[in-house]
Design a protein around this motif. Structure first.
Motif, PDB file in Angstrom:
ATOM      1  N   TRP A  34     -16.387   3.661  -6.934  1.00  0.00           N
ATOM      2  CA  TRP A  34     -15.964   2.323  -7.950  1.00  0.00           C
ATOM      3  C   TRP A  34     -17.227   1.611  -7.927  1.00  0.00           C
TER       4      TRP A  34
ATOM      5  N   TYR B  20     -18.878  -0.484 -11.670  1.00  0.00           N
ATOM      6  CA  TYR B  20     -19.142  -2.153 -11.582  1.00  0.00           C
ATOM      7  C   TYR B  20     -20.641  -2.256 -12.219  1.00  0.00           C
TER       8      TYR B  20
ATOM      9  N   CYS C  97      -9.507  -6.572  -5.632  1.00  0.00           N
ATOM     10  CA  CYS C  97      -9.683  -7.939  -6.429  1.00  0.00           C
ATOM     11  C   CYS C  97     -10.818  -7.752  -7.513  1.00  0.00           C
TER      12      CYS C  97
ATOM     13  N   ASP D 179     -12.040  -5.529  -1.470  1.00  0.00           N
ATOM     14  CA  ASP D 179     -12.227  -4.566  -2.503  1.00  0.00           C
ATOM     15  C   ASP D 179     -13.370  -3.606  -1.905  1.00  0.00           C
TER      16      ASP D 179
ATOM     17  N   ALA E  69     -15.528  -1.938  -3.511  1.00  0.00           N
ATOM     18  CA  ALA E  69     -16.793  -1.883  -4.452  1.00  0.00           C
ATOM     19  C   ALA E  69     -17.797  -3.031  -3.883  1.00  0.00           C
TER      20      ALA E  69
ATOM     21  N   ASP F 150     -11.417  -1.441   2.724  1.00  0.00           N
ATOM     22  CA  ASP F 150     -10.532  -0.411   2.235  1.00  0.00           C
ATOM     23  C   ASP F 150      -8.996  -1.165   2.666  1.00  0.00           C
ATOM     24  N   VAL F 151      -8.169  -1.061   1.541  1.00  0.00           N
ATOM     25  CA  VAL F 151      -7.092  -1.500   1.767  1.00  0.00           C
ATOM     26  C   VAL F 151      -5.883  -0.745   2.749  1.00  0.00           C
TER      27      VAL F 151
ATOM     28  N   SER G  80      -3.433  -6.140  -8.772  1.00  0.00           N
ATOM     29  CA  SER G  80      -3.629  -6.147 -10.234  1.00  0.00           C
ATOM     30  C   SER G  80      -4.402  -4.692 -10.282  1.00  0.00           C
ATOM     31  N   GLY G  81      -3.512  -3.638 -10.457  1.00  0.00           N
ATOM     32  CA  GLY G  81      -4.209  -2.381 -10.713  1.00  0.00           C
ATOM     33  C   GLY G  81      -4.654  -1.409  -9.487  1.00  0.00           C
ATOM     34  N   LEU G  82      -4.508  -1.797  -8.469  1.00  0.00           N
ATOM     35  CA  LEU G  82      -4.677  -0.972  -7.300  1.00  0.00           C
ATOM     36  C   LEU G  82      -3.759   0.098  -7.075  1.00  0.00           C
TER      37      LEU G  82
ATOM     38  N   MET H  75      -3.729   4.898  -5.899  1.00  0.00           N
ATOM     39  CA  MET H  75      -3.452   5.547  -4.929  1.00  0.00           C
ATOM     40  C   MET H  75      -2.929   7.050  -5.054  1.00  0.00           C
TER      41      MET H  75
HETATM   42  C1  LIG Z   1      -8.387  -1.088 -11.886  1.00  0.00           C
HETATM   43  S1  LIG Z   1      -9.453  -2.202 -10.666  1.00  0.00           S
HETATM   44  C2  LIG Z   1      -8.680  -3.681 -10.779  1.00  0.00           C
HETATM   45  C3  LIG Z   1      -9.428  -4.771 -10.361  1.00  0.00           C
HETATM   46  C4  LIG Z   1      -9.036  -6.124 -10.340  1.00  0.00           C
HETATM   47  N1  LIG Z   1      -7.769  -6.265  -9.578  1.00  0.00           N
HETATM   48  C5  LIG Z   1      -8.646  -6.695 -11.804  1.00  0.00           C
HETATM   49  O1  LIG Z   1      -7.631  -6.800 -12.199  1.00  0.00           O
HETATM   50  O2  LIG Z   1      -9.613  -6.933 -12.572  1.00  0.00           O
HETATM   51  C6  LIG Z   1      -9.161  -1.555  -9.000  1.00  0.00           C
HETATM   52  C7  LIG Z   1      -9.933  -2.048  -7.901  1.00  0.00           C
HETATM   53  O3  LIG Z   1      -9.458  -1.527  -6.794  1.00  0.00           O
HETATM   54  C8  LIG Z   1     -10.686  -1.272  -6.061  1.00  0.00           C
HETATM   55  N2  LIG Z   1     -10.177  -0.120  -4.742  1.00  0.00           N
HETATM   56  C9  LIG Z   1     -10.004   0.986  -5.320  1.00  0.00           C
HETATM   57  N3  LIG Z   1      -9.565   1.682  -4.041  1.00  0.00           N
HETATM   58  C10 LIG Z   1      -9.583   0.659  -2.989  1.00  0.00           C
HETATM   59  C11 LIG Z   1      -9.267   0.657  -1.561  1.00  0.00           C
HETATM   60  N4  LIG Z   1      -9.089   1.861  -1.181  1.00  0.00           N
HETATM   61  N5  LIG Z   1      -9.401  -0.552  -0.889  1.00  0.00           N
HETATM   62  C12 LIG Z   1      -9.945  -1.627  -1.634  1.00  0.00           C
HETATM   63  N6  LIG Z   1     -10.137  -1.757  -2.985  1.00  0.00           N
HETATM   64  C13 LIG Z   1      -9.982  -0.656  -3.731  1.00  0.00           C
HETATM   65  C14 LIG Z   1     -11.599  -0.761  -7.138  1.00  0.00           C
HETATM   66  O4  LIG Z   1     -13.009  -0.966  -6.519  1.00  0.00           O
HETATM   67  C15 LIG Z   1     -11.452  -1.848  -8.058  1.00  0.00           C
HETATM   68  O5  LIG Z   1     -12.121  -2.772  -8.117  1.00  0.00           O
END
Ligand SMILES: C[S@@+](CC[C@H](N)C(=O)[O-])C[C@H]1O[C@@H](n2cnc3c(N)ncnc32)[C@H](O)[C@@H]1O
Length: 202
Positions: free
Chosen positions: A11, A15, A49, A69, A71, A95-96, A114-116, A120
């Motif tokens: 990720w 960025y 985020c 996040d 990243a 890590d979520v 929003s998009g996490l 998965m």
């Molecule tokens: C599609 S992006 C959306 C970012 C943000 N929510 C937005 O709306 O702009 C998904 C985000 O989830 C983060 N991400 C991915 N896997 C993750 C995990 N296991 N734990 C936390 N963050 C994660 C990525 O780094 C990325 O910033």
């Protein structure tokens, strides 16, 4: 170029530039949730985020906000943005799927995503739902925006069906609604078909 499976391997790489989801302002759907009073001031957690626009909006609306996040680059940029706007947001690289190592049970009134979730894997989905459930207070709310199966196949994350959402979350949540919605995106069509999910921790 922006295949989600490749991005998920790194990720931080995404960025280094401007990934398509990084629209530079909050996703309009979350603005509406605040305007309509569905998200109220309280302890809020934004999972995945990114560069923090949604979280900053939550802070402005009166929430006590924590963001996580994976990243480091995204968190570092979000910290700079929050500082520029003189906002107090707790931003953590985490890590979520391991939030149990970070947060107490039942710490938050609301979790936004929003998009996490749509990043998965099948194996990660139940762990994800359990982790989100764990950090929410009883009656706490989870709002999630994911690519829907109405979005044509192509680049981007997996498309998610209503049945998959129900299957993942009903063991842990009462689903209030799954509505047709949209992501704003920086590339291609500005509008990407999405589902907006409102769920209450059961
Ligand atoms: C599609 S992006 C959306 C970012 C943000 N929510 C937005 O709306 O702009 C998904 C985000 O989830 C983060 N991400 C991915 N896997 C993750 C995990 N296991 N734990 C936390 N963050 C994660 C990525 O780094 C990325 O910033």
């Amino acid at each position: 170029m922006f295949n989600c499976e490749e991005i998920s391997l790194n990720w931080d790489e995404a960025y280094k530039g401007t990934p398509p989801w990084d629209v530079g302002h909050p996703q309009p759907v979350f603005e509406t949730l605040i305007e309509d009073g569905e998200i109220k001031p309280g302890r809020a957690l934004d999972i995945g985020c990114g560069r923090g626009e949604n979280a900053i909006m939550l802070a402005i609306s009166g929430c006590d906000v924590t963001d996580i996040d994976l990243a480091e680059v995204a968190i570092s940029d979000a910290k700079a943005k929050a500082a520029e706007r003189h906002l107090n947001v707790n931003l953590i690289v985490a890590d979520v799927l391991r939030m149990d190592q970070l947060f107490m049970e039942a710490e938050f009134d609301v979790v936004i995503d929003s998009g996490l979730f749509h990043t998965m894997t099948d194996e990660e989905r139940p762990i994800f739902a359990r982790q989100v459930h764990r950090v929410l207070k009883p009656g706490g709310k989870y709002f999630m925006l994911c690519f829907s199966d109405k979005e044509p196949e192509g680049l981007g994350p997996r498309r998610v069906s209503k049945a998959e959402i129900e299957h993942t979350f009903t063991p842990f949540f009462n689903i209030v609604y799954i509505k047709d919605s949209a992501f704003e995106s920086k590339f291609g069509s500005c509008r990407r078909e999405a589902y907006l999910v409102s769920a209450v921790r059961s």
